[in-house]
Design a protein around this motif. Structure first.
Motif, PDB file in Angstrom:
ATOM      1  N   ARG A  13       0.829  -1.201   0.000  1.00 32.07           N
ATOM      2  CA  ARG A  13       0.000   0.000   0.000  1.00 32.07           C
ATOM      3  C   ARG A  13       0.866   1.255   0.000  1.00 32.07           C
ATOM      4  O   ARG A  13       0.556   2.238  -0.676  1.00 32.07           O
ATOM      5  N   ILE A  20       1.927   2.436  -3.437  1.00 29.06           N
ATOM      6  CA  ILE A  20       0.902   2.863  -4.398  1.00 29.06           C
ATOM      7  C   ILE A  20       1.043   4.341  -4.790  1.00 29.06           C
ATOM      8  O   ILE A  20       0.970   4.654  -5.992  1.00 29.06           O
ATOM      9  N   TRP A  48      -6.074   3.927  -6.524  1.00 27.09           N
ATOM     10  CA  TRP A  48      -6.620   4.655  -5.376  1.00 27.09           C
ATOM     11  C   TRP A  48      -7.631   3.806  -4.629  1.00 27.09           C
ATOM     12  O   TRP A  48      -7.690   3.839  -3.387  1.00 27.09           O
ATOM     13  N   TYR A  54      -5.667   1.473  -2.609  1.00 26.59           N
ATOM     14  CA  TYR A  54      -5.030   2.220  -1.522  1.00 26.59           C
ATOM     15  C   TYR A  54      -5.999   2.410  -0.360  1.00 26.59           C
ATOM     16  O   TYR A  54      -5.631   2.289   0.799  1.00 26.59           O
ATOM     17  N   ASN A  62      -7.226  -0.325   2.652  1.00 23.10           N
ATOM     18  CA  ASN A  62      -6.504  -0.565   3.901  1.00 23.10           C
ATOM     19  C   ASN A  62      -7.458  -0.677   5.071  1.00 23.10           C
ATOM     20  O   ASN A  62      -7.298  -1.525   5.930  1.00 23.10           O
TER      21      ASN A  62
END
Length: 104
Positions: free
Chosen positions: A41, A44, A89, A92, A95
């Protein structure tokens, strides 16, 4: 951790690919998965930056292009790169989902 992730050629990153539900793994494995995902992550935004740079280059070419078929090709490539950025995105932001599942 490679057994819990697979490389997505289009996105250029490892994405979660769990054979079982995350909650079915031991707490230690869940924590290892989360740690690995945090590393992925964290990469990214750099990946997005690289893609944005490619878009800027293609837009510069497009601004000087008078060949209509080539302009269409550049537009298509820009749109694909923008789509990849959008998907990155989304990954991302996953998470919170992965982290919540590990902590439940």
């Amino acid at each position: 951790m490679r057994e819990f992730f697979s490389f997505d050629e289009r996105l250029g990153i490892q994405i979660p690919d769990f054979p079982m539900e995350l909650a079915e793994y031991t707490l230690e494995i869940q924590q290892d998965i989360l740690l690995y995902w945090e590393q992925v992550r964290g990469s990214i935004p750099d990946r997005i930056s690289d893609l944005e740079h490619q878009i800027n280059q293609k837009q510069a070419l497009l601004s000087n292009e008078s060949n209509f078929p080539l302009s269409c090709k550049l537009n298509t490539e820009i749109a694909e790169l923008a789509s990849i950025i959008n998907d990155l995105w989304l990954w991302y932001r996953t998470n919170e989902v992965v982290s919540t599942k590990v902590h439940q």
